[in-house]
Write a protein that holds these residues in place. Structure first.
Motif, PDB file in Angstrom:
ATOM      1  N   SER A  39      29.101 -37.852  -0.345  1.00 31.36           N
ATOM      2  CA  SER A  39      29.250 -39.017   0.545  1.00 31.36           C
ATOM      3  C   SER A  39      29.583 -40.274  -0.252  1.00 31.36           C
ATOM      4  O   SER A  39      30.405 -41.085   0.162  1.00 31.36           O
ATOM      5  N   ASN A  52      33.177 -40.487  -0.889  1.00 38.24           N
ATOM      6  CA  ASN A  52      34.010 -40.313   0.311  1.00 38.24           C
ATOM      7  C   ASN A  52      34.573 -38.905   0.426  1.00 38.24           C
ATOM      8  O   ASN A  52      35.725 -38.721   0.823  1.00 38.24           O
ATOM      9  N   MET A  53      33.773 -37.931   0.032  1.00 39.15           N
ATOM     10  CA  MET A  53      34.204 -36.544   0.188  1.00 39.15           C
ATOM     11  C   MET A  53      33.377 -35.934   1.314  1.00 39.15           C
ATOM     12  O   MET A  53      32.173 -36.139   1.406  1.00 39.15           O
ATOM     13  N   SER A  54      34.051 -35.159   2.138  1.00 35.60           N
ATOM     14  CA  SER A  54      33.348 -34.564   3.269  1.00 35.60           C
ATOM     15  C   SER A  54      32.700 -33.252   2.825  1.00 35.60           C
ATOM     16  O   SER A  54      33.354 -32.401   2.232  1.00 35.60           O
ATOM     17  N   ASP A  57      37.887 -31.600  -2.243  1.00 32.28           N
ATOM     18  CA  ASP A  57      38.233 -32.093  -0.901  1.00 32.28           C
ATOM     19  C   ASP A  57      39.586 -32.773  -1.021  1.00 32.28           C
ATOM     20  O   ASP A  57      39.687 -33.918  -1.456  1.00 32.28           O
ATOM     21  N   ASP A  78      42.638 -48.206  -7.410  1.00 31.35           N
ATOM     22  CA  ASP A  78      41.967 -46.981  -6.994  1.00 31.35           C
ATOM     23  C   ASP A  78      41.072 -46.434  -8.093  1.00 31.35           C
ATOM     24  O   ASP A  78      41.451 -46.413  -9.259  1.00 31.35           O
ATOM     25  N   LYS A 109      40.629 -34.739  -4.172  1.00 34.21           N
ATOM     26  CA  LYS A 109      39.425 -35.233  -4.846  1.00 34.21           C
ATOM     27  C   LYS A 109      38.565 -34.050  -5.275  1.00 34.21           C
ATOM     28  O   LYS A 109      38.472 -33.041  -4.571  1.00 34.21           O
ATOM     29  N   LEU A 166      39.585 -45.525  -3.179  1.00 36.12           N
ATOM     30  CA  LEU A 166      38.228 -45.879  -2.743  1.00 36.12           C
ATOM     31  C   LEU A 166      38.108 -47.384  -2.621  1.00 36.12           C
ATOM     32  O   LEU A 166      37.139 -47.908  -2.139  1.00 36.12           O
ATOM     33  N   SER A 167      39.082 -48.078  -3.118  1.00 38.00           N
ATOM     34  CA  SER A 167      38.918 -49.522  -3.233  1.00 38.00           C
ATOM     35  C   SER A 167      40.225 -50.229  -2.948  1.00 38.00           C
ATOM     36  O   SER A 167      40.749 -50.931  -3.777  1.00 38.00           O
ATOM     37  N   ASP A 174      45.100 -40.297  -1.747  1.00 36.74           N
ATOM     38  CA  ASP A 174      43.801 -39.853  -1.243  1.00 36.74           C
ATOM     39  C   ASP A 174      42.649 -40.321  -2.114  1.00 36.74           C
ATOM     40  O   ASP A 174      41.501 -40.283  -1.711  1.00 36.74           O
TER      41      ASP A 174
END
Lengths: 276, 433
Positions: B253, B256-258, B276, B378, B279, B300-301, B297
């Motif tokens: 989490s 940001n990975m499911s 994922d 990123d 990532k 994050l930023s 992908d």
């Protein structure tokens, strides 16, 4: 008729239940009161063993105020400064320091809650009721003062300095004081530390030390090398802790007045400091 | 007659209602042993639970800890010093007395002047607060941690050694620019009496700068501080959390990975890898966790694409890694240790290290505890070495400073006390910084 009898029966049962519960509550209160008195007597005895007397008039309270979080409101700050110094321009000096300049003086407010105001001679009328003037000025600045704290007054060669302690909703803030300097009865400067403007959070006082625990913390402090032979007062109040960002916390403290000065004991940590 | 009966019924109904309500209150009071009034009890039922803190003043910026320096020295108007180098809580308490002034100085600094070494040392001799962070940090980042916006005049400056001091009626801010080594002094919006009134309340000890000790220590870095402290530090044991002990869901989490979309597989050495899209998260048994991302992908930023300077990279990196590392670090803390910008290719490397009771930690294999790599705006790689530090209850007494100073007698330099983390054991040792 039947209904009436049933109601009479219900009333009697409820009255008996209420009486029973009342006895339980009264019994609890008596036991709590006795336990508390035992604690108070024990504390007095412990202090007596350390050659410290606790004045009989000292009331040992249970409750301490909640910790509060306040933040700065620059708009309100400017408005209040203008009430003293007239319509003013704002200069951002950086570091969350603002300088307001008006026709009757100049005010500098810091994010930490500290401020100073310089007033021209014609800003306020000459008035020898210095304490009254000081209180009115605090009202204009929307800063509450502690009504139970005696103003400190020093006079020297025509200069009078009055110091008032700030408060928040009736609770004194022991390390937030404002000094008023009068020169020949004209108020020239107002400076000190104030609590910030808007409340945005609070913490429950559950888990905080009661006055008896605070006294024991104070005793540990005295044993580490401080002088004290008598405690004359104990009251609950706040200590303000500020950040330059414009936030502040009002931390609950116990204020202990002794023959060697005033101290405050942090309501949660028990840390003791002398009030200077 | 009828009216009398009706009145009697009404009185009985009212009596029953009153007795019922009284019974409820008395029952609650008896059950809770509470001293609250009935009104308090009612409002308490509807207040939705106890009040919890909705705010605190622990940090100036969201999620950023107030940056306690590695060393802090206070100098009185008469030239006496008081220094704290060891013991996090004591340093933190002392720094908190001056951090607001430092923040205001950073925010209002103006009118720079370049100083010579002699002028800088003269400044350090009277009425000042000197801090040394060991690792240079952007002044914009330091200001942000203290809750202020840095003065435009300082926006691109980095420093590890800073000082706020009294110069007549003015409070001045002085520092050594890490990039050029030049020393600058700035005026601030503050009066010197604000700092002076705090300094005079401080009791002093026998601390000194090396440059004040004459020829005997001329080989040392001039700003090495001989403190008057007895160096007694808490011993610790070290462990690396096993892959199975980590909260994988929280890790996924954070990046940001499911956990539903991720594929997972184990490798021969026991490492677990989660993938994922572009990532991946690799969790090794030795406590090393590596996040990698590629392409769009990996973003994050996105809000850093405009490159708001080093400060924003550091703040975001710190916020990210703190949430991942601190649940496992025990008594260890994380501190910023560097930010390198490279233009070809455009990458930014932000590093963090552990500290133990205020003492910086070195890792046996070398390198930083955390490395965050940005490409443009990123995050493309995060390498973290998770460690759990636990105090044993015993104390260690490393070499005193004057003996440690002898380490530098041949090569010169700046001896620094580190905690050497050798994975299975650790100890406090002096190293040349």
């Amino acid at each position: 008729m039947e209904k009436s009898k049933i109601k009479n029966l219900i009333i009697i049962v409820l009255a008996l239940v209420d009486l029973f519960l009342m006895l339980i509550v009264i019994n609890d209160e008596v036991k709590t009161s006795a336990a508390r008195q035992y604690k108070i007597d024990s504390v007095r005895a412990v202090f007596a063993e350390n050659d410290i007397t606790i004045d009989k008039s000292v009331r040992l309270q249970d409750e301490i105020p909640k910790a509060l979080y306040l933040k700065r409101d620059e708009t309100a700050e400017k408005y209040r400064a203008a009430r003293l110094i007239g319509d003013c321009t704002t200069e951002d000096l950086g570091g969350n320091i603002y300088c307001y300049t008006g026709s009757l003086g100049q005010a500098t407010f810091r994010g930490t809650g500290e401020f100073e105001i310089f007033l021209l001679s014609n800003a306020l009328e000459n008035n020898h009721e210095h304490v009254s003037v000081a209180k009115n000025v605090l009202d204009e600045l929307a800063i509450e003062y502690a009504k139970d704290e005696e103003p400190q007054i020093t006079e020297n060669n025509g200069t009078t300095v009055v110091t008032l302690t700030c408060a928040y909703k009736g609770t004194p803030i022991y390390n937030a004081q404002v000094q008023f300097t009068f020169l020949n009865d004209y108020l020239k400067t107002v400076e000190g530390r104030r609590p910030l403007d808007d409340a945005y959070g609070e913490t429950t006082s559950q888990g905080a030390e009661d006055s008896i625990t605070a006294l024991m913390s104070f005793l540990s402090y005295v044993r580490s090398g401080q002088l004290c032979t008598e405690i004359t007062d104990l009251s609950a109040g706040y200590s303000v802790q500020t950040q330059v960002s414009g936030d502040c916390a009002l931390n609950p403290v116990w204020c202990i007045t002794s023959d060697t000065g005033r101290y405050y004991v942090d309501g949660f940590t028990g840390k003791t400091e002398k009030i200077i | 007659m009828k009216a009398k009966i009706m009145a009697s019924n009404a009185i009985k109904n009212i009596t029953i209602a009153v007795l019922l309500v009284a019974a409820v209150f008395l029952a609650v009071r008896a059950y809770t042993y509470s001293s609250e009034t009935p009104w308090d009890l009612v409002t308490g039922l509807f207040s939705g639970g106890d009040d919890s803190a909705k705010g605190s003043t622990g940090a100036g910026s969201d999620n950023l800890e107030v940056p306690v320096p590695a060393y802090i020295m206070i100098t009185s108007p008469s030239g006496e010093h008081y220094a704290v180098k060891y013991g996090y809580q004591l340093k933190s308490d002392l720094f908190s007395q001056y951090s607001a002034l430092l923040g205001e100085a950073l925010g209002s600094a103006d009118s720079p002047q370049k100083l010579t070494e002699d002028q800088w040392q003269a400044t350090l001799k009277y009425s000042n607060v000197f801090v040394d962070y060991l690792y240079p940090r952007p002044l914009s980042y330091l200001a942000s941690c203290l809750g202020v916006k840095v003065s435009d005049k300082l926006a691109d400056m980095d420093a590890s050694r800073l000082c706020i001091g009294c110069d007549g009626d003015d409070l001045i801010f002085t520092f050594v620019n890490s990039g050029s080594g030049s020393i600058y002094s700035y005026s601030t919006a503050l009066d010197s009496d604000i700092l002076y009134s705090q300094i005079v309340q401080q009791s002093m000890d026998n601390s000194h700068f090396a440059f004040e000790m004459g020829e005997e220590y001329s080989y040392l870095d001039s700003y090495f501080i001989f403190s008057d402290e007895e160096i007694s530090l808490r011993s610790a044991v070290i462990s690396a959390p096993a892959a199975g002990d980590l909260n994988i869901q929280a890790l996924l989490s954070a990046f940001n990975m499911s956990d539903r979309a991720s594929q997972e597989y184990s490798e021969g050495d026991g490492s677990m890898v989660y993938v994922d899209g572009s990532k991946s998260l690799r969790v090794e048994n030795g406590g090393t966790v590596v996040f990698s991302a590629a392409g769009a992908d990996g973003a994050l930023s996105e809000d850093l694409m405009d490159t708001a300077g080093k400060s924003k990279y550091i703040e975001q990196a710190q916020s990210l890694v703190s949430s991942v590392i601190l649940p496992y670090s025990g008594v260890g803390r994380l501190t910023y240790s560097g930010c390198d910008l490279s233009s070809s290719p455009s990458t930014t490397l932000v590093t963090f290290n552990y500290t133990l009771d205020g003492v910086p930690v070195t890792l046996g294999a070398g390198g930083s505890a955390v490395t965050v790599k940005y490409s443009g705006g990123d995050i493309i790689r995060v390498e973290m070495k998770l460690r759990t530090y636990t105090y044993t209850g015993t104390q260690e007494s490393p070499l005193p400073e004057n003996q440690a100073a002898a380490l530098a007698s041949v090569t010169g330099g700046f001896p620094v006390l580190f905690y050497e983390d050798k994975e299975s054991s650790g100890s406090y040792n002096w190293l040349l910084f």
